[in-house]
Design a protein around this motif. Structure first.
Motif, PDB file in Angstrom:
ATOM      1  N   ALA A   1      50.464 -11.180  79.750  1.00 31.85           N
ATOM      2  CA  ALA A   1      49.662 -10.507  78.739  1.00 31.85           C
ATOM      3  C   ALA A   1      48.457  -9.832  79.383  1.00 31.85           C
ATOM      4  O   ALA A   1      47.981 -10.234  80.438  1.00 31.85           O
ATOM      5  N   LEU A   2      47.954  -8.798  78.724  1.00 33.19           N
ATOM      6  CA  LEU A   2      46.861  -8.017  79.294  1.00 33.19           C
ATOM      7  C   LEU A   2      45.614  -8.864  79.501  1.00 33.19           C
ATOM      8  O   LEU A   2      44.910  -8.705  80.501  1.00 33.19           O
TER       9      LEU A   2
ATOM     10  N   GLU B   1      49.166  -2.216  78.740  1.00 35.43           N
ATOM     11  CA  GLU B   1      50.170  -3.166  78.272  1.00 35.43           C
ATOM     12  C   GLU B   1      51.431  -2.401  77.904  1.00 35.43           C
ATOM     13  O   GLU B   1      51.395  -1.478  77.082  1.00 35.43           O
TER      14      GLU B   1
ATOM     15  N   THR C   1      52.114  -5.975  81.990  1.00 40.92           N
ATOM     16  CA  THR C   1      50.854  -5.240  82.133  1.00 40.92           C
ATOM     17  C   THR C   1      50.891  -4.480  83.447  1.00 40.92           C
ATOM     18  O   THR C   1      51.169  -5.069  84.498  1.00 40.92           O
TER      19      THR C   1
END
Length: 303
Positions: free
Chosen positions: A160-161, A259, A264
């Motif tokens: 995840a970012l 993203e 990412t």
């Protein structure tokens, strides 16, 4: 009656020692003034060229003095040896810079994205004084970068970012890079139900359950202005400055995180502040940072 022999004295050897000592003192003084003081980089480069020139002259005079010692036994051998020791550092520094200048491309800006490089949040501008350069980075410059540094590419991480962003900031701090500006949504993939609930306001009964934002599909195959705007929402951009360890040369950098589905993507752009030729330092800074980021996010890097 005793015979006394008077040895000739090599004036070249004595002069070489003085000039060699001057070159060393000058090189060290301007490096300290630039690293810890306010001496501008163009003046640093100019004075280091002068120091290298003096060191070269000292080495030549020392060679003449040693020849005189060998041929006629002239005094000055120790002075010539001292001159060579003094001149070694300025000469080595000049040879190192010259080798990089001749073998590396004359570019001052590198990016892991050669087509759509991250845009500066604030365009860096500094008085070039005598180190002039082209204002715009051209496609030809990007081609030179690709030829010289083919390994300099962006990174895709299966995470995840927000997790990658935390690592990006951590590695930047560990690398001595100072982040001065940032933009973008740091929680682009967060579910609306997980966002903090705002207290109800008067007249909001009819739309109390409406989300703050509505997800919009990103048209990846296109590269128009609308697509860039949409993609900008699902990403973070960080801009800052950094310096080389010894000379203290200043560079500006920008890191872009986007993203994409479950991953990412990280791009970095680094540019020197003065002159058309960065002597390869921009690529080194970008490459070292990405290697450190890979190590920090070991196990989630992808192609």
């Amino acid at each position: 009656m005793a015979i006394r022999y008077d040895r000739p004295v090599s004036s070249a050897a004595r002069s070489s020692r003085l000039i060699g000592a001057f070159s060393l003192v000058l090189a060290l003084a301007v490096m300290i003034a630039h690293r810890f003081g306010s001496l501008a980089t163009p003046y640093l480069v100019l004075l280091l060229i002068v120091a290298a020139g003096c060191a070269l002259l000292a080495a030549m005079l020392a060679a003449i003095g040693l020849r005189s010692l060998w041929v006629t036994g002239a005094e000055g051998g120790l002075a010539a040896l001292s001159a060579l020791i003094y001149a070694a550092f300025p000469l080595a520094l000049g040879a190192y810079a010259t080798e990089r200048y001749m073998t590396l491309p004359d570019i001052y800006d590198v990016s892991t994205d050669l087509v759509t490089a991250p845009d500066w949040l604030s365009q860096p501008y500094f008085d070039q004084i005598w180190l002039k350069r082209k204002v715009q980075v051209t496609p030809e410059d990007r081609e030179k970068q690709l030829t010289a540094y083919p390994e300099l590419t962006g990174r895709r991480y299966e995470g995840a970012l927000d997790r990658v962003l935390e690592a990006v900031r951590k590695v930047a701090k560990m690398s001595g890079m100072t982040i001065t500006e940032s933009s973008g949504d740091t929680e682009p993939g967060r579910d609306p139900e997980d966002r903090p609930v705002k207290p109800p306001q008067a007249g909001d009964d009819a739309v109390a359950d409406a989300p703050d934002t509505i997800p919009v599909p990103t048209p990846r195959p296109y590269d128009d202005d609308v697509a860039k705007l949409i993609r900008g929402v699902n990403g973070v951009t960080l801009q800052g400055t950094t310096r080389t360890l010894i000379l203290g040369l200043r560079f500006d950098f920008i890191i872009r995180l986007r993203e994409e589905a479950e991953t990412t993507f990280v791009d970095i752009r680094v540019a020197s502040r003065y002159g058309q030729h960065d002597l390869g330092f921009s690529a080194e800074i970008a490459g070292d940072y990405l290697k450190a980021l890979d190590a920090e996010l070991l196990g989630i890097a992808g192609g």
